[in-house]
Design a protein around this motif. Structure first.
Motif, PDB file in Angstrom:
ATOM      1  N   SER A  15       0.604  -1.173   0.262  1.00 60.36           N
ATOM      2  CA  SER A  15       0.240  -0.033  -0.205  1.00 60.36           C
ATOM      3  C   SER A  15       1.653   1.041   0.252  1.00 60.36           C
ATOM      4  O   SER A  15       1.626   1.480  -0.129  1.00 60.36           O
ATOM      5  CB  SER A  15      -0.649  -0.407   1.091  1.00 60.36           C
ATOM      6  N   SER A  16       0.088   2.550  -0.001  1.00 59.00           N
ATOM      7  CA  SER A  16       1.004   3.725  -0.387  1.00 59.00           C
ATOM      8  C   SER A  16      -0.445   4.492  -0.567  1.00 59.00           C
ATOM      9  O   SER A  16      -1.321   4.288  -1.528  1.00 59.00           O
ATOM     10  CB  SER A  16       2.079   3.294  -1.782  1.00 59.00           C
ATOM     11  N   ALA A  17       0.177   5.727  -0.100  1.00 55.20           N
ATOM     12  CA  ALA A  17      -0.151   6.841  -0.324  1.00 55.20           C
ATOM     13  C   ALA A  17      -0.290   7.164  -0.991  1.00 55.20           C
ATOM     14  O   ALA A  17      -0.698   9.371  -2.160  1.00 55.20           O
ATOM     15  CB  ALA A  17      -0.175   7.452   1.165  1.00 55.20           C
ATOM     16  N   THR A  18       1.000   6.889  -1.948  1.00 52.74           N
ATOM     17  CA  THR A  18       1.661   8.428  -3.167  1.00 52.74           C
ATOM     18  C   THR A  18       1.075   7.182  -4.615  1.00 52.74           C
ATOM     19  O   THR A  18       0.642   8.257  -5.712  1.00 52.74           O
ATOM     20  CB  THR A  18       3.072   7.820  -3.559  1.00 52.74           C
ATOM     21  N   HIS A  49      -9.050   3.645  -1.925  1.00 55.40           N
ATOM     22  CA  HIS A  49      -9.631   4.777  -0.922  1.00 55.40           C
ATOM     23  C   HIS A  49      -9.649   5.700  -1.491  1.00 55.40           C
ATOM     24  O   HIS A  49      -8.833   6.397  -1.538  1.00 55.40           O
ATOM     25  CB  HIS A  49      -8.844   4.398   0.465  1.00 55.40           C
ATOM     26  N   GLU A  51     -10.904   9.076  -0.352  1.00 55.63           N
ATOM     27  CA  GLU A  51     -11.666  10.451   0.356  1.00 55.63           C
ATOM     28  C   GLU A  51     -12.082  12.892  -0.322  1.00 55.63           C
ATOM     29  O   GLU A  51     -11.094  12.621  -0.662  1.00 55.63           O
ATOM     30  CB  GLU A  51     -10.691  10.832   1.424  1.00 55.63           C
ATOM     31  N   ALA A  56      -6.924   8.707  -2.009  1.00 60.04           N
ATOM     32  CA  ALA A  56      -6.173   8.963  -0.735  1.00 60.04           C
ATOM     33  C   ALA A  56      -4.875   7.852  -0.346  1.00 60.04           C
ATOM     34  O   ALA A  56      -4.255   7.706   0.153  1.00 60.04           O
ATOM     35  CB  ALA A  56      -7.518   9.286   0.296  1.00 60.04           C
ATOM     36  N   HIS A  57      -5.389   7.010  -0.752  1.00 57.84           N
ATOM     37  CA  HIS A  57      -4.511   5.157  -1.011  1.00 57.84           C
ATOM     38  C   HIS A  57      -4.333   4.117  -2.268  1.00 57.84           C
ATOM     39  O   HIS A  57      -6.059   4.035  -2.440  1.00 57.84           O
ATOM     40  CB  HIS A  57      -5.055   4.970   1.000  1.00 57.84           C
ATOM     41  N   TYR A  58      -3.624   4.174  -2.106  1.00 58.79           N
ATOM     42  CA  TYR A  58      -3.207   2.723  -3.174  1.00 58.79           C
ATOM     43  C   TYR A  58      -3.296   1.653  -2.550  1.00 58.79           C
ATOM     44  O   TYR A  58      -2.308   1.579  -1.127  1.00 58.79           O
ATOM     45  CB  TYR A  58      -2.720   3.064  -4.149  1.00 58.79           C
ATOM     46  N   GLN A  59      -3.911   0.953  -3.227  1.00 60.78           N
ATOM     47  CA  GLN A  59      -2.970  -0.657  -2.627  1.00 60.78           C
ATOM     48  C   GLN A  59      -3.571  -1.998  -3.924  1.00 60.78           C
ATOM     49  O   GLN A  59      -4.410  -1.899  -4.499  1.00 60.78           O
ATOM     50  CB  GLN A  59      -4.515  -1.041  -1.737  1.00 60.78           C
TER      51      GLN A  59
END
Length: 69
Positions: A15-18, A49, A51, A56-59
């Motif tokens: 996972s990463s927020a970038t 995800h 928001e 907001a987030h990648y998985q």
């Protein structure tokens, strides 16, 4: 003489927020600290995800193959 390889396959979730790429890199880097001879990966699933209308987030769910010793 050519050697036939046998691979063990494991599933990882990174996972990463970038970015998706950073999520993949994070999963591979972490696996590399405990697994030897990682040879390939395959992205099985990609999700994120949201928001406030923004990602907001990648998985990523990966299958990773490594050769057995």
């Amino acid at each position: 003489m050519s050697e036939d390889n046998v691979y063990k396959v494991v599933e990882l979730a990174g996972s990463s927020a970038t970015s998706v790429e950073e999520a993949i890199q994070a999963a591979i880097a972490r696996a590399n600290s405990t697994l030897r001879n990682i040879r390939w990966f395959e992205v099985q699933q990609l999700r994120g995800h949201v928001e406030d209308g923004k990602v907001a987030h990648y998985q990523v769910l990966l299958k990773v193959g490594f050769t057995l010793e």
